[in-house]
Design an enzyme around this catalytic site. Structure first.
Site, PDB file in Angstrom:
ATOM      1  N   LYS A 192       0.841  -1.197   0.000  1.00 25.29           N
ATOM      2  CA  LYS A 192       0.000   0.000   0.000  1.00 25.29           C
ATOM      3  C   LYS A 192       0.878   1.250   0.000  1.00 25.29           C
ATOM      4  CE  LYS A 192      -2.373   1.684   3.697  1.00 25.29           C
ATOM      5  NZ  LYS A 192      -2.268   3.143   3.630  1.00 25.29           N
ATOM      6  N   ASP A 233      -3.362   4.257  -1.875  1.00 19.48           N
ATOM      7  CA  ASP A 233      -4.294   4.703  -0.821  1.00 19.48           C
ATOM      8  C   ASP A 233      -4.183   6.216  -0.634  1.00 19.48           C
ATOM      9  OD1 ASP A 233      -6.105   4.624   1.267  1.00 19.48           O
ATOM     10  OD2 ASP A 233      -4.591   4.110   2.765  1.00 19.48           O
ATOM     11  N   LYS A 239      -6.993   8.110  -0.778  1.00 19.82           N
ATOM     12  CA  LYS A 239      -8.298   8.502  -0.214  1.00 19.82           C
ATOM     13  C   LYS A 239      -8.849   9.767  -0.880  1.00 19.82           C
ATOM     14  CE  LYS A 239      -7.237   6.529   4.321  1.00 19.82           C
ATOM     15  NZ  LYS A 239      -5.801   6.227   4.158  1.00 19.82           N
ATOM     16  N   ASP A 295     -12.992  14.976  -3.344  1.00 14.61           N
ATOM     17  CA  ASP A 295     -13.038  16.309  -3.951  1.00 14.61           C
ATOM     18  C   ASP A 295     -14.302  16.356  -4.800  1.00 14.61           C
ATOM     19  OD1 ASP A 295     -12.279  18.831  -5.142  1.00 14.61           O
ATOM     20  OD2 ASP A 295     -10.186  18.325  -4.770  1.00 14.61           O
ATOM     21  N   THR A 323     -10.386   4.086  10.769  1.00 12.57           N
ATOM     22  CA  THR A 323     -10.237   3.227  11.955  1.00 12.57           C
ATOM     23  C   THR A 323      -9.621   3.963  13.148  1.00 12.57           C
ATOM     24  OG1 THR A 323      -8.291   2.401  10.799  1.00 12.57           O
ATOM     25  CG2 THR A 323     -10.178   0.955  10.886  1.00 12.57           C
ATOM     26  N   ARG A 380       2.732   0.013  10.845  1.00 11.67           N
ATOM     27  CA  ARG A 380       3.761   0.192  11.876  1.00 11.67           C
ATOM     28  C   ARG A 380       4.238  -1.080  12.565  1.00 11.67           C
ATOM     29  NH1 ARG A 380       0.637   5.301  14.117  1.00 11.67           N
ATOM     30  NH2 ARG A 380      -0.987   4.057  13.133  1.00 11.67           N
TER      31      ARG A 380
HETATM   32  O1  C5P Z   1       0.560   1.631  10.932  1.00 11.80           O
HETATM   33  P1  C5P Z   1      -0.850   1.137  10.800  1.00 11.80           P
HETATM   34  O2  C5P Z   1      -0.954  -0.371  10.767  1.00 11.80           O
HETATM   35  O3  C5P Z   1      -1.797   1.756  11.797  1.00 11.80           O
HETATM   36  O4  C5P Z   1      -1.251   1.625   9.347  1.00 11.80           O
HETATM   37  C1  C5P Z   1      -2.539   1.583   8.841  1.00 11.80           C
HETATM   38  C2  C5P Z   1      -2.535   2.122   7.451  1.00 11.80           C
HETATM   39  O5  C5P Z   1      -3.852   2.022   6.946  1.00 11.80           O
HETATM   40  C3  C5P Z   1      -2.125   3.579   7.321  1.00 11.80           C
HETATM   41  O6  C5P Z   1      -1.361   3.703   6.122  1.00 11.80           O
HETATM   42  C4  C5P Z   1      -3.432   4.334   7.191  1.00 11.80           C
HETATM   43  O7  C5P Z   1      -3.329   5.473   6.358  1.00 11.80           O
HETATM   44  C5  C5P Z   1      -4.323   3.294   6.534  1.00 11.80           C
HETATM   45  N1  C5P Z   1      -5.762   3.403   6.794  1.00 11.80           N
HETATM   46  C6  C5P Z   1      -6.308   3.395   8.050  1.00 11.80           C
HETATM   47  N2  C5P Z   1      -7.663   3.517   8.226  1.00 11.80           N
HETATM   48  C7  C5P Z   1      -8.468   3.606   7.167  1.00 11.80           C
HETATM   49  C8  C5P Z   1      -7.914   3.575   5.875  1.00 11.80           C
HETATM   50  C9  C5P Z   1      -6.549   3.458   5.720  1.00 11.80           C
HETATM   51  O8  C5P Z   1      -5.571   3.276   9.040  1.00 11.80           O
HETATM   52  N3  C5P Z   1      -9.780   3.644   7.332  1.00 11.80           N
END
Ligand code: C5P
Length: 248
Positions: A37, A64, A66, A69, A124, A219
């Site tokens: 991603k 991603d 998102k 607009d 989330t 992460r």
């Molecule tokens: O580091 P972590 O596991 O929290 O990363 C989650 C990834 O998913 C990030 O790149 C974040 O931008 C993306 N994301 C998210 N929630 C969403 C859509 C995408 O955390 N609803």
């Protein structure tokens, strides 16, 4: 809970500032069946050339960004995303019917292989308290995350989205109504890992059991001493690769 019998994809979030750092992780995970991603940070740092490099290496890519607009702007951005040959890209469902339909219509008119349109429902990182702040400010009524996700998903498919992004906590209720919906779930933390800024979290195995089509993890993998070992363990939890077929 409904058991998901189809394989659950693992999407590795390449949330890095430099393309070299991201490529190093991709190399470490070489041969493992994951989707990569590319989000804001890396895209701001290196633009589409990093995406082209991944596609050139025959990696599966989720762009991603998102999009959110006016319909024309997002539809035109979607055409550009398609021209990068990514497998999926994201738009905010709160952009509404005209925006999502404009994206679906624009993709229907091009001859390139059509990527999946994934609709972000409620991020989330929102818990019910923080989400109530937004919904109350916008509408005068506090709505919980579960009701908002269920409400918007009902429209998303009619508008032309191919799948949605939601948290694993909404999956059990979503699955009752949409057994085959492609549902991508961020906010995933293996047992014992920090939730960071994510509010609605589950482990990979819990998400699979709840019916996730794909999970997103950033992460925990990026900060791991041994990302390959962690990804192999997560793939096992997702039952994507039999343990016997994994290299150590
Ligand atoms: O580091 P972590 O596991 O929290 O990363 C989650 C990834 O998913 C990030 O790149 C974040 O931008 C993306 N994301 C998210 N929630 C969403 C859509 C995408 O955390 N609803």
């Amino acid at each position: 809970m409904i058991r998901n019998h189809s394989p659950t994809d693992l999407i590795v979030a390449l949330d890095f500032a430099k393309p070299e750092q991201a490529l190093k992780l991709v190399e470490k995970l070489d041969g493992l069946p994951v989707v990569y991603k590319v989000g804001f940070e890396l895209f701001m740092a290196d633009g589409p050339s990093f995406v082209r490099e991944l596609v050139h290496q025959k990696r599966r890519v989720f762009l991603d960004l998102k999009f959110h607009d006016i319909p024309n702007t997002v539809a035109r951005a979607a055409i550009q995303a398609s021209s990068l040959h990514v497998e999926m890209f994201s738009v905010h469902l709160s952009g509404g019917s005209a925006m999502v339909k404009a994206v679906a219509d624009a993709l229907a008119d091009i001859s390139l292989i059509r990527p999946k349109i994934l609709g972000v429902s409620v991020l989330t990182s929102f818990d019910d308290v923080r989400w109530a702040e937004v919904t109350k400010a916008l509408t005068g009524h506090a709505v919980n995350t579960d009701d908002s996700v269920n409400g918007i998903v009902e429209h998303a498919l009619a508008w032309g989205a191919d799948g949605v992004i939601c948290s694993s906590l909404e999956l059990p209720s979503l699955r009752k109504q949409y057994p085959t919906l492609y549902a991508v779930v961020p906010g995933i933390r293996p047992e014992g890992f920090s939730a960071h800024d994510q509010a609605r979290v589950m482990t990979p195995e819990q998400a699979r059991l709840a019916g996730a089509s794909a999970i997103v993890m950033g992460r925990p993998i990026i900060e791991s001493q041994d990302p390959r070992e962690l990804v192999e363990k997560v793939l096992k939890d997702l039952s994507f690769v039999p343990a016997s077929e994994l290299t150590s």
